[in-house]
Design a protein around this motif. Sequence first.
Motif, PDB file in Angstrom:
ATOM      1  N   GLN A  60       0.713  -1.331   0.041  1.00 47.73           N
ATOM      2  CA  GLN A  60      -0.159   0.008  -0.025  1.00 47.73           C
ATOM      3  C   GLN A  60       0.793   1.216   0.074  1.00 47.73           C
ATOM      4  O   GLN A  60       2.066   1.391   0.627  1.00 47.73           O
ATOM      5  CB  GLN A  60      -0.800   0.207   1.409  1.00 47.73           C
ATOM      6  N   GLY A  61       0.705   2.330  -0.733  1.00 47.12           N
ATOM      7  CA  GLY A  61       1.477   3.557  -0.857  1.00 47.12           C
ATOM      8  C   GLY A  61       1.832   3.678  -2.011  1.00 47.12           C
ATOM      9  O   GLY A  61       1.924   2.890  -3.234  1.00 47.12           O
ATOM     10  N   ALA A  90       4.673   0.965  -3.366  1.00 50.33           N
ATOM     11  CA  ALA A  90       4.362  -0.354  -3.210  1.00 50.33           C
ATOM     12  C   ALA A  90       4.689  -1.176  -4.744  1.00 50.33           C
ATOM     13  O   ALA A  90       5.217  -2.017  -4.664  1.00 50.33           O
ATOM     14  CB  ALA A  90       2.774  -0.632  -2.819  1.00 50.33           C
ATOM     15  N   ARG A 109      -2.602  -9.678  -0.940  1.00 49.14           N
ATOM     16  CA  ARG A 109      -2.574  -8.684   0.117  1.00 49.14           C
ATOM     17  C   ARG A 109      -4.004  -8.868   0.641  1.00 49.14           C
ATOM     18  O   ARG A 109      -4.856  -9.621  -0.027  1.00 49.14           O
ATOM     19  CB  ARG A 109      -2.189  -7.259  -0.154  1.00 49.14           C
ATOM     20  N   GLY A 147      -9.586  -3.961   1.455  1.00 47.93           N
ATOM     21  CA  GLY A 147      -9.218  -2.610   1.750  1.00 47.93           C
ATOM     22  C   GLY A 147     -10.110  -2.134   0.642  1.00 47.93           C
ATOM     23  O   GLY A 147     -10.905  -2.512  -0.059  1.00 47.93           O
ATOM     24  N   GLU A 165      -8.716   3.034  -2.714  1.00 50.75           N
ATOM     25  CA  GLU A 165      -7.463   3.839  -2.451  1.00 50.75           C
ATOM     26  C   GLU A 165      -6.292   2.628  -1.828  1.00 50.75           C
ATOM     27  O   GLU A 165      -5.048   2.910  -2.325  1.00 50.75           O
ATOM     28  CB  GLU A 165      -7.679   4.962  -1.514  1.00 50.75           C
ATOM     29  N   ASP A 166      -6.911   1.856  -0.942  1.00 48.46           N
ATOM     30  CA  ASP A 166      -5.759   1.049  -0.417  1.00 48.46           C
ATOM     31  C   ASP A 166      -5.045  -0.116  -1.495  1.00 48.46           C
ATOM     32  O   ASP A 166      -3.770  -0.304  -1.429  1.00 48.46           O
ATOM     33  CB  ASP A 166      -6.497   0.288   0.660  1.00 48.46           C
ATOM     34  N   LEU A 167      -5.833  -0.475  -2.448  1.00 53.18           N
ATOM     35  CA  LEU A 167      -5.460  -1.555  -3.162  1.00 53.18           C
ATOM     36  C   LEU A 167      -4.937  -0.745  -4.610  1.00 53.18           C
ATOM     37  O   LEU A 167      -4.820  -1.522  -5.549  1.00 53.18           O
ATOM     38  CB  LEU A 167      -6.803  -2.141  -3.786  1.00 53.18           C
ATOM     39  N   TRP A 168      -4.864   0.613  -4.704  1.00 54.23           N
ATOM     40  CA  TRP A 168      -4.577   1.446  -5.788  1.00 54.23           C
ATOM     41  C   TRP A 168      -3.158   0.955  -6.423  1.00 54.23           C
ATOM     42  O   TRP A 168      -2.980   1.114  -7.657  1.00 54.23           O
ATOM     43  CB  TRP A 168      -4.736   2.923  -5.541  1.00 54.23           C
ATOM     44  N   ALA A 169      -2.186   0.571  -5.689  1.00 55.15           N
ATOM     45  CA  ALA A 169      -1.003   0.067  -6.124  1.00 55.15           C
ATOM     46  C   ALA A 169      -1.182  -0.936  -7.153  1.00 55.15           C
ATOM     47  O   ALA A 169       0.022  -1.110  -7.934  1.00 55.15           O
ATOM     48  CB  ALA A 169       0.080  -0.145  -4.814  1.00 55.15           C
ATOM     49  N   THR A 188      -8.551  -5.909  -9.479  1.00 49.70           N
ATOM     50  CA  THR A 188      -7.618  -4.858  -9.839  1.00 49.70           C
ATOM     51  C   THR A 188      -6.986  -5.023 -11.328  1.00 49.70           C
ATOM     52  O   THR A 188      -7.252  -6.142 -11.659  1.00 49.70           O
ATOM     53  CB  THR A 188      -6.356  -4.969  -8.787  1.00 49.70           C
TER      54      THR A 188
END
Length: 465
Positions: A172-173, A176, A200, A203, A206-210, A238
């Motif tokens: 996340q982030g 990532a 992972r 979430g 936004e949490d899974l955006w990576a 995703t």
Amino acid sequence: MPSPDILSVTSLNTLARDLLEGQFANLNVEGEISNLTQASSGHLYFTLKDAQAQVRAAMFRSRRQSLRLHPVDGMKVQVHGHLSLYTPRGDYQLIVENMVAAGAGDLQAAFIKLKEKLAAEGLFTHKRPLPHLPTHVALITSRQGAVLHDVLSILKRRYPALPVTLMPVLVQGEQAAAMIIHMLNRIHLESGFDVVLICRGGGSMEDLWAFNDEALARAIRACPIPVISAVGHETDFTIADFAADLRAATPSAAAEILSEAALRLHQQLQQLAQRIARPPRQIRDQEQRLDQLQLRLMQAWGHLYRHCKEQIQQYVTRLQSQHPRQQLYRQQEQLDTIFARLKYTLERSLTSRQHAYSILKHRFRSGSTVWRLNRLHENLFHQINQLRSMMPAHLQQARTRLKFLAHRAHIASPLTTLSRGYAILEGPRGIIRQADDVQTGDKILARLHEGSLSLLVLDTEKGNS
């Protein structure tokens, strides 16, 4: 009498509520959360505001249970719902049915745009098959969280012989996606892996955006071995899921997929062991099934050997073009270790099954019909000898008992009593026991020990004489 045009307060508020709910039944409102309160009933109460105004809002427990967002004071959100009025107080409020973070709509639009672009390039079309029995898994996930523990626990329980190498990354982030790409590039240089698992937990979007990164999707397709994507919950999708060779609903489901063939083979071995333990008349069938299983295991081993040999050839070709000879030697040593471990495991399993079969075969032979008849004959002969040895003692005991009973019968006999001078008197009405049993003038018979007498009753006297 009140006028029909006069309304009660309750009627007024009810009419206002019906009007609001009818006119504002489908609203989308954006604002900032404040004064957030969670009631003991599970309902959420808060104020939705912007720079100029605010409105009270409520989200009931039935809707909150499906909410994936964790709302806090100061969070900017978009809500969907309808207006209503709380009749007892006359306060109108926004009844919220769904809530997402502000900006989630932009993320969804970006997701769809990237998905359509990569699909048009054909990036999602060519899927590589997973190995039937994986020999080494590259696990790309975070060191923290329950995902790593869940995946390793399932693999240990269902396929304990499968080696797993953790490649820790952020999930996340902003960094990532770059870390995951770096780990995928490492797989180009390292050997021994035959499948990659990227996973992972769940979430928000936004949490899974990576995992919606375009470079990551291309790195997944460029990976030399099959890739499984297990990101989020079953309802989460995703770009990495579409780019991967297989999408698993959850990380736990991915671990079950990797271990499915091994678990099925283990169950087949257990079933075969149970069948071998059945009655002896089925031994021949079990021998044939054991031979078939041995053949299948050898074929599986040969398949793995050929697969690994092809991988070695690919690595040799690649390394010859780059001349990293020392790295080639290390890779060959690792593969030799894998081959030796696999061969040892297969040979040990076969030896164990053959030993179990030998034991069952020995038990069958020792439990044949002729052997059982001989045992029964020996037991019968032994019991006959015991009866013969016990017969004299039992006969002597019976004779002694008979003499004792005859003596007691002799003592209790009426003839013995007559021999001592007593007599038995019989009248017209049977045995005479008292004076009242006869009358004067009756003829009676006196039975003695030897002979009898006929008597005439002259007189009777009651009482003891």
